[in-house]
Design a protein around this motif. Structure first.
Motif, PDB file in Angstrom:
ATOM      1  N   HIS A   1      34.391 -47.296  28.691  1.00 24.77           N
ATOM      2  CA  HIS A   1      34.771 -48.239  29.753  1.00 24.77           C
ATOM      3  C   HIS A   1      33.716 -48.321  30.853  1.00 24.77           C
ATOM      4  O   HIS A   1      33.530 -49.376  31.462  1.00 24.77           O
ATOM      5  N   ASP A   2      33.003 -47.218  31.094  1.00 24.37           N
ATOM      6  CA  ASP A   2      31.988 -47.214  32.143  1.00 24.37           C
ATOM      7  C   ASP A   2      30.849 -48.192  31.865  1.00 24.37           C
ATOM      8  O   ASP A   2      30.148 -48.614  32.794  1.00 24.37           O
ATOM      9  N   VAL A   3      30.656 -48.542  30.590  1.00 30.92           N
ATOM     10  CA  VAL A   3      29.581 -49.489  30.254  1.00 30.92           C
ATOM     11  C   VAL A   3      30.144 -50.836  29.791  1.00 30.92           C
ATOM     12  O   VAL A   3      29.434 -51.650  29.205  1.00 30.92           O
ATOM     13  N   GLY A   4      31.437 -51.067  30.081  1.00 32.37           N
ATOM     14  CA  GLY A   4      32.041 -52.347  29.749  1.00 32.37           C
ATOM     15  C   GLY A   4      32.419 -52.509  28.292  1.00 32.37           C
ATOM     16  O   GLY A   4      32.609 -53.639  27.818  1.00 32.37           O
ATOM     17  N   GLY A   5      32.534 -51.392  27.581  1.00 33.54           N
ATOM     18  CA  GLY A   5      32.900 -51.449  26.170  1.00 33.54           C
ATOM     19  C   GLY A   5      34.389 -51.620  25.960  1.00 33.54           C
ATOM     20  O   GLY A   5      35.198 -51.452  26.875  1.00 33.54           O
ATOM     21  N   VAL A   6      34.753 -51.935  24.728  1.00 31.86           N
ATOM     22  CA  VAL A   6      36.149 -52.208  24.360  1.00 31.86           C
ATOM     23  C   VAL A   6      36.565 -51.271  23.228  1.00 31.86           C
ATOM     24  O   VAL A   6      35.802 -51.064  22.275  1.00 31.86           O
ATOM     25  N   VAL A   7      37.763 -50.722  23.331  1.00 31.07           N
ATOM     26  CA  VAL A   7      38.336 -49.869  22.293  1.00 31.07           C
ATOM     27  C   VAL A   7      39.311 -50.694  21.461  1.00 31.07           C
ATOM     28  O   VAL A   7      40.186 -51.375  22.018  1.00 31.07           O
ATOM     29  N   VAL A   8      39.166 -50.633  20.139  1.00 27.45           N
ATOM     30  CA  VAL A   8      40.059 -51.356  19.240  1.00 27.45           C
ATOM     31  C   VAL A   8      40.582 -50.400  18.169  1.00 27.45           C
ATOM     32  O   VAL A   8      40.156 -49.255  18.072  1.00 27.45           O
ATOM     33  N   ARG A   9      41.492 -50.882  17.362  1.00 27.93           N
ATOM     34  CA  ARG A   9      41.960 -50.174  16.175  1.00 27.93           C
ATOM     35  C   ARG A   9      42.143 -51.203  15.068  1.00 27.93           C
ATOM     36  O   ARG A   9      41.973 -52.403  15.311  1.00 27.93           O
ATOM     37  N   PHE A  10      42.486 -50.748  13.876  1.00 28.72           N
ATOM     38  CA  PHE A  10      42.604 -51.657  12.744  1.00 28.72           C
ATOM     39  C   PHE A  10      43.963 -51.502  12.064  1.00 28.72           C
ATOM     40  O   PHE A  10      44.519 -50.409  11.985  1.00 28.72           O
TER      41      PHE A  10
END
Length: 262
Positions: free
Chosen positions: A246-255
């Motif tokens: 999150h600190d670098v603007g990333g996104v967490v997903v799952r499948f």
């Protein structure tokens, strides 16, 4: 700790030959840790000549699916349990992998590179080979295989992106990794944010922080995974992982059903 929206999507079982604890114990650990769900991703069968001691046999695939389905039923309504594989990319075996992936309705498939030619470079038994290799050339060869995995259309994510650093041999250049990220982004894959690196001599998650930032800038999402080979490792350092992403603007997903969620 409670992480109610998070899944651990990289878990193994004893069928791979080098994990301990029963699958239901992994699920119980996830429940106690406060996770929303898990996805088992044990090492996929491969041709008999490839890496045989470190993965389930083809004849065990149905047993693996049944065991995961049993855990799904036992934990229904308490924990979301999904069925996946960690499959290998090794040139010449794509057809075999494609057959395995067609056998069952997987939720998530990780594509990992564990071998450079005949060398299992992440096996502690063979780490002395690093002293015989030029690291720039090693990483160039490795990331060419990662690009092949991304182009194969077999996988949903790339596993432990910078795995050759495991024993402390960091990439001295970095350009091959960035090119691989371009290919991963172009083919719409996610990255396994693998916290097992924090348990290894390198003491750093896969990918490294600079690669997490580079991936996020390319719009590549991350799938959290502990790479647990024992129940106590489930959810390992997930709070740190989420912060780093999150600190670098990333996104967490799952499948689910090979489709990205979140």
């Amino acid at each position: 700790m409670t992480l109610p929206h998070l899944f651990d999507s990289h878990l193994h079982t004893p069928l791979c030959g080098h994990a301990t604890g029963q699958p239901r114990e992994y699920a119980q650990a996830a429940l106690e840790y406060g996770l929303a769900g898990i996805c088992f991703t044990d090492h996929s069968p491969m041709p008999a000549w490839y890496d045989a001691p470190w993965r389930m046999k083809r004849a065990q695939l149905g047993e693996y699916v049944q065991v995961v389905q049993d855990v799904q039923q036992e934990f229904a309504g308490r924990l979301d349990v999904r069925l996946g594989l960690e499959a290998d990319f090794h040139p010449g075996t794509e057809g075999y992998v494609r057959e395995v992936l067609a056998e069952y309705p997987w939720d998530y498939v990780i594509g990992s590179v564990h071998y450079l030619g005949a060398w299992g470079f992440d096996n502690p038994e063979f780490k002395g080979e690093y002293d015989q290799r030029d690291l720039t050339d090693l990483y160039r060869e490795y990331y060419a295989l990662v690009e092949g995995a991304a182009r194969s259309e077999l996988f949903d994510s790339i596993g432990h992106l910078d795995l050759p650093k495991k024993f402390g041999h960091a990439d001295p250049d970095g350009m091959a990794a960035l090119h691989a990220l371009d290919v991963i982004a172009a083919h719409g894959l996610a990255l396994d944010f693998n916290t097992a690196g924090w348990r290894k001599p390198i003491n750093e998650a896969y990918p490294a922080p600079d690669l997490v930032r580079a991936a996020a800038s390319r719009g590549i999402p991350f799938v959290l995974g502990s790479d647990a080979h024992a129940p106590a490792e489930v959810g390992y350092h997930f709070a740190d992982a989420v912060k780093e992403i999150h600190d670098v603007g990333g996104v967490v997903v799952r499948f689910e059903g090979r489709e990205r969620v979140g």
